[in-house]
Write an enzyme that holds these catalytic residues in place. Structure first.
Site, PDB file in Angstrom:
ATOM      1  CB  SER A   3       3.204  -9.429  21.257  1.00  0.00           C
ATOM      2  OG  SER A   3       2.723 -10.757  21.264  1.00  0.00           O
ATOM      3  CE1 TYR A  38       4.523  -9.750  15.981  1.00  0.00           C
ATOM      4  CE2 TYR A  38       4.380 -11.458  17.658  1.00  0.00           C
ATOM      5  CZ  TYR A  38       3.873 -10.317  17.069  1.00  0.00           C
ATOM      6  OH  TYR A  38       2.726  -9.741  17.557  1.00  0.00           O
TER       7      TYR A  38
HETATM    8  P1  NAP Z   1      -3.627  -7.151  11.412  1.00  0.00           P
HETATM    9  O1  NAP Z   1      -5.067  -7.437  11.546  1.00  0.00           O
HETATM   10  O2  NAP Z   1      -2.772  -7.935  10.485  1.00  0.00           O
HETATM   11  O3  NAP Z   1      -3.470  -5.587  11.092  1.00  0.00           O
HETATM   12  C1  NAP Z   1      -2.187  -5.055  10.903  1.00  0.00           C
HETATM   13  C2  NAP Z   1      -2.318  -3.619  10.496  1.00  0.00           C
HETATM   14  O4  NAP Z   1      -0.996  -3.077  10.387  1.00  0.00           O
HETATM   15  C3  NAP Z   1      -2.975  -3.433   9.160  1.00  0.00           C
HETATM   16  O5  NAP Z   1      -3.765  -2.253   9.226  1.00  0.00           O
HETATM   17  C4  NAP Z   1      -1.805  -3.212   8.196  1.00  0.00           C
HETATM   18  O6  NAP Z   1      -2.161  -2.389   7.120  1.00  0.00           O
HETATM   19  C5  NAP Z   1      -0.844  -2.478   9.106  1.00  0.00           C
HETATM   20  N1  NAP Z   1       0.545  -2.544   8.732  1.00  0.00           N
HETATM   21  C6  NAP Z   1       1.374  -3.624   8.690  1.00  0.00           C
HETATM   22  N2  NAP Z   1       2.610  -3.264   8.319  1.00  0.00           N
HETATM   23  C7  NAP Z   1       2.558  -1.924   8.124  1.00  0.00           C
HETATM   24  C8  NAP Z   1       3.521  -0.967   7.714  1.00  0.00           C
HETATM   25  N3  NAP Z   1       4.774  -1.311   7.435  1.00  0.00           N
HETATM   26  N4  NAP Z   1       3.131   0.329   7.620  1.00  0.00           N
HETATM   27  C9  NAP Z   1       1.861   0.702   7.917  1.00  0.00           C
HETATM   28  N5  NAP Z   1       0.914  -0.166   8.294  1.00  0.00           N
HETATM   29  C10 NAP Z   1       1.263  -1.468   8.386  1.00  0.00           C
HETATM   30  O7  NAP Z   1      -2.890  -7.259  12.833  1.00  0.00           O
HETATM   31  P2  NAP Z   1      -3.397  -7.098  14.345  1.00  0.00           P
HETATM   32  O8  NAP Z   1      -3.541  -8.461  14.895  1.00  0.00           O
HETATM   33  O9  NAP Z   1      -4.500  -6.124  14.468  1.00  0.00           O
HETATM   34  O10 NAP Z   1      -2.037  -6.514  14.964  1.00  0.00           O
HETATM   35  C11 NAP Z   1      -1.885  -5.184  15.408  1.00  0.00           C
HETATM   36  C12 NAP Z   1      -0.736  -5.139  16.386  1.00  0.00           C
HETATM   37  O11 NAP Z   1      -1.027  -5.994  17.484  1.00  0.00           O
HETATM   38  C13 NAP Z   1       0.597  -5.632  15.799  1.00  0.00           C
HETATM   39  O12 NAP Z   1       1.643  -4.833  16.284  1.00  0.00           O
HETATM   40  C14 NAP Z   1       0.722  -7.048  16.367  1.00  0.00           C
HETATM   41  O13 NAP Z   1       2.057  -7.468  16.475  1.00  0.00           O
HETATM   42  C15 NAP Z   1       0.061  -6.860  17.718  1.00  0.00           C
HETATM   43  N6  NAP Z   1      -0.410  -8.106  18.349  1.00  0.00           N
HETATM   44  C16 NAP Z   1      -1.418  -8.843  17.774  1.00  0.00           C
HETATM   45  C17 NAP Z   1      -1.827 -10.010  18.403  1.00  0.00           C
HETATM   46  C18 NAP Z   1      -2.934 -10.896  17.864  1.00  0.00           C
HETATM   47  O14 NAP Z   1      -3.115 -12.009  18.370  1.00  0.00           O
HETATM   48  N7  NAP Z   1      -3.671 -10.460  16.859  1.00  0.00           N
HETATM   49  C19 NAP Z   1      -1.210 -10.413  19.592  1.00  0.00           C
HETATM   50  C20 NAP Z   1      -0.205  -9.643  20.127  1.00  0.00           C
HETATM   51  C21 NAP Z   1       0.199  -8.492  19.493  1.00  0.00           C
HETATM   52  P3  NAP Z   1      -1.966  -2.820   5.571  1.00  0.00           P
HETATM   53  O15 NAP Z   1      -2.675  -4.087   5.334  1.00  0.00           O
HETATM   54  O16 NAP Z   1      -2.529  -1.676   4.813  1.00  0.00           O
HETATM   55  O17 NAP Z   1      -0.482  -2.988   5.410  1.00  0.00           O
END
Ligand code: NAP
Length: 249
Positions: free
Chosen positions: A144, A158
């Site tokens: 991130s 985080y």
């Molecule tokens: P999201 O929409 O909340 O999706 C998160 C996904 O991770 C869901 O499929 C969830 O599945 C799964 N997950 C969470 N904990 C888990 C665990 N312990 N075991 C297996 N699956 C798990 O989040 P996102 O924004 O797409 O984020 C994806 C990645 O991008 C993350 O690493 C996040 O830190 C990173 N990121 C996001 C942003 C942003 O602005 N969105 C920015 C920088 C980095 P379940 O619901 O089934 O648990």
């Protein structure tokens, strides 16, 4: 040579689901991991199959070692091979200042965002490294922009977990570079997904869009494009790279 297999953790929605969709378009067979959101994961798999791709959903909590080992064994049993891993699953935590954090909160963030990816890398290296009889492969870690911004007043724990992901990427890249495995990371900025609502501020991307030089949040497809490129042979000389996908933020 069969069709290559990629395991994407946390692919039931958000960036992981978008990565699964694009990987399928690019010809990968896709293992879709999820923890709780079975409906979302099965919808992603149905969509990939509709598009002609081979895909399967695998339930596993990547904050737990036994689940991770079971996940990699199940993927091997189903697909018979593993060529790439995307360490995408991750969690934030309620927005707040560090002096109010509980040990339980910090532990959950670190288990999901650091322990999980490290152990997933371990399982992938054991299967893909030429040192272990594998044919090589690619790992992409989802870090991130928080790793270099620090997330003051929001979730410093985080941000620190993502700093660990950057360093994991640099170290492991060097360790397995001569064994056929490339290890890279993408660092998304503010991306429109449900992760912001989960930490208590659904409108976070809109509030902070003015701090992005490009003046907007990003779409999941824009992050997926970077991830899938780093998985592909098009990035064959990239390893240990940290690719910012943050609109300049
Ligand atoms: P999201 O929409 O909340 O999706 C998160 C996904 O991770 C869901 O499929 C969830 O599945 C799964 N997950 C969470 N904990 C888990 C665990 N312990 N075991 C297996 N699956 C798990 O989040 P996102 O924004 O797409 O984020 C994806 C990645 O991008 C993350 O690493 C996040 O830190 C990173 N990121 C996001 C942003 C942003 O602005 N969105 C920015 C920088 C980095 P379940 O619901 O089934 O648990």
């Amino acid at each position: 040579m069969g069709v290559k297999v990629v395991l994407i953790t946390g692919a039931s929605r958000g960036i992981g689901a978008a990565t699964a969709r694009l990987a399928a378009v690019e010809g990968w067979r896709v293992a879709v991991n999820y923890r709780l959101d079975q409906t979302g994961a099965e919808a992603v798999v149905a969509e990939l199959r509709q598009a002609g791709a081979d895909a399967e959903a695998f339930c596993a909590d990547v904050s737990l070692e036994a689940d991770i080992v079971g996940l990699f064994n199940a993927v091997a049993a189903h697909f018979g091979r593993l060529d790439a891993l995307v360490n995408n699953a991750g969690v934030t935590a309620p927005i707040g200042r560090l002096e109010d954090y509980s040990a339980q909160r910090v532990e959950q963030v670190l288990r999901s965002n650091v322990l999980g990816p490290v152990l997933c890398c371990r399982e992938a290296v054991r299967r893909m490294s030429t040192r272990h009889g594998g044919v090589g492969g690619a790992i992409v870690n989802v870090s991130s922009a928080a790793s270099r911004l620090g997330s003051a007043g929001e979730y410093v724990d985080y941000a620190a977990s993502k700093g660990a992901i950057d360093t994991l990427t640099l170290g492991l890249a060097g360790e397995v570079a001569a064994e056929g495995i490339r290890v890279n990371a993408v660092r998304p900025g503010l991306i429109h997904t449900g992760i912001h609502a989960a930490s208590g501020e659904p409108g976070r991307v809109e509030r902070l869009a003015g701090s992005v030089p490009m003046g907007r949040g990003g779409a999941v497809e824009e992050v997926a494009a970077a991830i899938v490129w780093l998985l592909s042979d098009a990035s064959s000389f990239c390893t240990g790279s940290l690719l910012d996908v943050s609109g300049g933020r």
